[in-house]
Write an enzyme that holds these catalytic residues in place. Sequence first.
Site, PDB file in Angstrom:
ATOM      1  N   ASP A 121      -1.394  90.339  43.063  1.00 26.30           N
ATOM      2  CA  ASP A 121      -2.198  89.312  43.747  1.00 26.30           C
ATOM      3  C   ASP A 121      -1.678  88.973  45.146  1.00 26.30           C
ATOM      4  OD1 ASP A 121      -3.833  89.055  41.587  1.00 26.30           O
ATOM      5  OD2 ASP A 121      -3.008  87.142  40.888  1.00 26.30           O
ATOM      6  N   LYS A 127      -5.475  80.001  44.305  1.00 30.55           N
ATOM      7  CA  LYS A 127      -6.768  80.715  44.234  1.00 30.55           C
ATOM      8  C   LYS A 127      -7.445  80.474  42.894  1.00 30.55           C
ATOM      9  CE  LYS A 127      -5.176  84.101  41.281  1.00 30.55           C
ATOM     10  NZ  LYS A 127      -5.552  84.268  39.878  1.00 30.55           N
TER      11      LYS A 127
END
Length: 307
Positions: A154, A28
């Site tokens: 996350d 990401k």
Amino acid sequence: MVRTAAPFADRHLIRSGTGTITIWSPAKLNLFFEILGKRADGYHEVETLMVPIDLYDTLTFEHITDCQIILACNIPELPTDEKNLINKAARLLLPHAMRVPGVKINHNKKIPWAAGLGGGSGNAACTLIALNILWECNLGKSELYHFACQLGSDVPFFLQNTPAWCTGRGEIITPTWCDSGYDFVILKPNEGLSTAAVFQHLTIPRNPLSPASMKEAFASGDLHSIGWLLHNRLQEPSFELSPAVAAWYQRMSHHQSAGVLMSGSGSSLFALCRSSLEASRIKDDLTRGIATTGDRNTRVFHVRSLH
Ligand code: C5P
């Protein structure tokens, strides 16, 4: 308790055969990262825009009839013991297996680590998704989400695999829509950064930056504005901890992309590009620059965001 066959599996690149599942685990980038305050539990309240990108590790899960979790990775220096997030995720699912909870996991790692690219968090989420299927745990979305939160701030983001605004300590996910992906060039300097060290070094802003303009720019696909609005509150402490990363930022800023930013707690930096052609040019320029220094560990990737 709501149980579904394979929650989240639809958004992931999965190939399953008899007793084997292969899943692509994406990285990401954070296009916006603001700190809202420090919490009583020691974590920080954050507001971040995360986009998954097409830089993948590959994880293969093979069911075995011994009650064992055997993990092998192509990078010998990475731990494969209980410290490894893949291993931790598998252990969380053990008590929920409806068949012999044995697995041989092969991890082909391409995503740099200590990089702010969420590689380890993505691996953990993919392990939950794959073993939920392989071990026939039949856990629903909320149960997998609960385990993802235990594994790291996350990890929940990687369960749904779409661009999202993430709040709380990062685990409250609000997916956001965009029409197309974007081209980025990522530079991972030789130096890595520890997330905990960067957070410790941070000065909490008195007036956090509002995400409103970025929300609008991202939702409307306004690349030019997204470039202007790129923001990461962790950048300053990371640059203080690693002047080498700050120096790379300066060099990347000369390449005239739409914008340059550090991802997460670093040390990766990325340039948002106006086209695939521009990204190829910047990647080639950076690669040539690195080659002249004889540095073999700084790496450059041309990636595209998933949407
Ligand atoms: O949640 P995760 O294990 O990924 O966090 C790693 C470290 O980063 C935490 O131990 C904490 O020091 C810091 N952190 C934080 N606030 C957050 C997320 C992480 O302080 N929202």
